[in-house]
Design an enzyme around this catalytic site. Structure first.
Site, PDB file in Angstrom:
ATOM      1  N   HIS A  43      -7.835   4.785   1.239  1.00 28.14           N
ATOM      2  CA  HIS A  43      -7.142   3.573   0.767  1.00 28.14           C
ATOM      3  C   HIS A  43      -6.552   2.869   1.981  1.00 28.14           C
ATOM      4  CE1 HIS A  43      -4.783   1.406  -2.538  1.00 28.14           C
ATOM      5  NE2 HIS A  43      -4.431   0.820  -1.392  1.00 28.14           N
ATOM      6  N   HIS A  45      -5.874  -1.055   4.020  1.00 25.94           N
ATOM      7  CA  HIS A  45      -5.889  -2.521   4.106  1.00 25.94           C
ATOM      8  C   HIS A  45      -6.065  -2.915   5.576  1.00 25.94           C
ATOM      9  CE1 HIS A  45      -4.432  -3.135  -0.045  1.00 25.94           C
ATOM     10  NE2 HIS A  45      -3.775  -2.004   0.168  1.00 25.94           N
ATOM     11  N   LYS A 129     -11.898  -2.192  -7.325  1.00 30.83           N
ATOM     12  CA  LYS A 129     -10.442  -2.086  -7.363  1.00 30.83           C
ATOM     13  C   LYS A 129      -9.853  -2.889  -8.515  1.00 30.83           C
ATOM     14  CE  LYS A 129      -6.358  -0.857  -5.968  1.00 30.83           C
ATOM     15  NZ  LYS A 129      -5.774  -1.221  -4.664  1.00 30.83           N
ATOM     16  N   HIS A 167      -4.698   0.264  -9.147  1.00 33.01           N
ATOM     17  CA  HIS A 167      -3.291   0.064  -8.811  1.00 33.01           C
ATOM     18  C   HIS A 167      -2.526   0.246 -10.117  1.00 33.01           C
ATOM     19  CE1 HIS A 167       0.100  -1.870  -6.481  1.00 33.01           C
ATOM     20  NE2 HIS A 167       0.564  -1.886  -7.720  1.00 33.01           N
ATOM     21  N   HIS A 205      -2.301   5.563  -4.619  1.00 30.10           N
ATOM     22  CA  HIS A 205      -0.919   5.683  -4.128  1.00 30.10           C
ATOM     23  C   HIS A 205       0.071   6.098  -5.229  1.00 30.10           C
ATOM     24  CE1 HIS A 205      -1.090   1.641  -5.739  1.00 30.10           C
ATOM     25  NE2 HIS A 205      -1.611   1.125  -4.650  1.00 30.10           N
ATOM     26  N   ASP A 279      -2.813   3.747   2.338  1.00 28.20           N
ATOM     27  CA  ASP A 279      -2.334   2.439   1.878  1.00 28.20           C
ATOM     28  C   ASP A 279      -1.673   1.700   3.035  1.00 28.20           C
ATOM     29  OD1 ASP A 279      -1.914   0.307   0.165  1.00 28.20           O
ATOM     30  OD2 ASP A 279      -0.068   1.127  -0.690  1.00 28.20           O
TER      31      ASP A 279
END
Length: 377
Positions: A43, A45, A129, A167, A205, A279
């Site tokens: 995970h 970004h 996602k 999420h 997460h 994350d």
């Protein structure tokens, strides 16, 4: 597995009563080392533009692969866009790196079964996602009606064995923000699993005891969870101690200490349903330290050090390799990495910030000293 251990005398062996095996420990004077298979980040970004170029090397020098999140502006909603984004990542990777970005699509109310099929056939997209609309950074294009508008896409994901990466928070403003993960499990995730029992789901997460218990209750291999460094190390006091701490602000929020302890217990137990997902979510410093600060913690430079700290404090260093390097690829049906990484027990200081052309980024644990230093072998 744990490969080396610092001892002041001759090599010795440690007996692991749980696995009923001996593990060899070698002498390095007073130095202690762990040698494990190179981890992956399930995970991550990376953003785009200058920010992408500024942060990608921090992940590439430690992780073999990473699931790349699609919440850009505009979001990555098509396979063609995912392929293009992947090329932009590859162009700015450091030379002589083997880092492989694993791409994802951003699920919307309009995602079609055909797009899911194209994603699987592309060979570069590994998940889809789910952002509930308004849940986090750049989620305004997210799903508004999962069971009303996304069923055809979800059915095709089952057909294609394409994981749904969730999420897990509701966005109803009437729900207390600290309860949104629990409510999501009860009102969305449980009904989703009941409706699509063959759908592979990663609850991203996780932050609560409720999430831990839910994941444990599901069949192994069908539902799993990623766990971040911050949710293992910090509780919600870290948002407010010594004043408001914007660089500890992320979504989902840090929770009570009882929840943190439950997550630590789950990952250090050796349960295969839990695996590494940082994350890591960089924002320019001024966007974090503003009247409306952005959610996200840039932890890529310190993630492995923090994970090792947590496992060491739990007396579970023998479980670290499975969490960082085995459980994730096993769930995704990918081969484990064969390259090794070494974690040296060596004090190092985290920089206060990292500068780039448009500003600076403050990492997790900025200015603090950590005790494990990772190096690729």
């Amino acid at each position: 597995m744990i490969k080396t251990w610092a001892l002041p005398s001759n090599p010795s062996r440690l007996y692991n009563s749980n696995q009923r095996i001996f593990k060899q420990f070698k002498v390095h004077g007073v130095r202690m080392e762990l040698s494990i298979a190179q981890p992956d980040d399930w995970h991550l970004h990376l953003r785009d533009g200058e920010l992408l170029e500024a942060v990608v090397s921090h992940s590439a020098k430690q992780f073999g692969r990473a699931i790349i999140m699609p919440n850009l502006r505009p979001p990555i909603t098509t396979t063609a866009a995912a392929v293009e984004y992947r090329e932009s990542i590859l162009k700015v990777l450091p030379q002589n790196t083997d880092f492989t970005p694993l791409m994802t699509l951003y699920l919307t109310d309009k995602t079609t079964p055909h797009e899911i099929k194209l994603a699987r056939e592309s060979g570069v997209v590994y998940g889809v996602k789910l952002y509930p609309a308004g849940a986090t950074t750049n989620s305004q294009d997210g799903v508004t009606d999962l069971f009303g508008k996304c069923v055809p896409a979800l059915e095709e994901m089952v057909n294609q064995n394409m994981p749904l990466l969730v999420h897990g928070e509701v966005t109803d403003p009437a729900i207390d923000i600290f309860d949104r993960e629990k409510v999501f499990i009860d009102t969305v995730l449980k009904p989703l699993i009941q409706k699509f029992p063959k759908l592979k789901v990663v609850m991203e997460h996780v932050t609560t005891m409720d999430a831990v218990n839910f994941v444990k209750s599901c069949d192994e291999g069908s539902v799993a969870a990623t766990v971040t460094p911050q949710h293992l190390l910090l509780n919600r006091n870290s948002l407010f101690q010594g004043g408001l701490q914007p660089h500890n602000y992320c979504l989902p929020l840090l929770k009570r200490e009882t929840h943190r302890q439950a997550i630590v217990a789950a990952v250090t137990s050796g349960n295969k349903r839990f695996f590494l997902g940082t994350d890591s979510a960089p924002h320019e410093r001024q966007r974090k330290e503003s009247v409306c600060g952005c959610a996200g913690i840039f932890n890529a430079p310190v993630a492995l050090s923090v994970y090792a700290k947590v496992f060491e404090e739990a007396g579970a260093l023998d479980k670290l390799e499975a969490f960082t390097s085995f459980n994730g690829p096993d769930f995704y049906g990918l081969p484990r990495n064969t390259r090794k990484i070494t974690l040296q027990k060596k004090t190092w200081k985290v920089p206060e910030s990292y500068s780039y052309a448009s500003g600076s980024i403050v990492p997790m644990s900025a200015g603090e000293s950590l005790q494990w230093l990772p190096q690729l072998v």
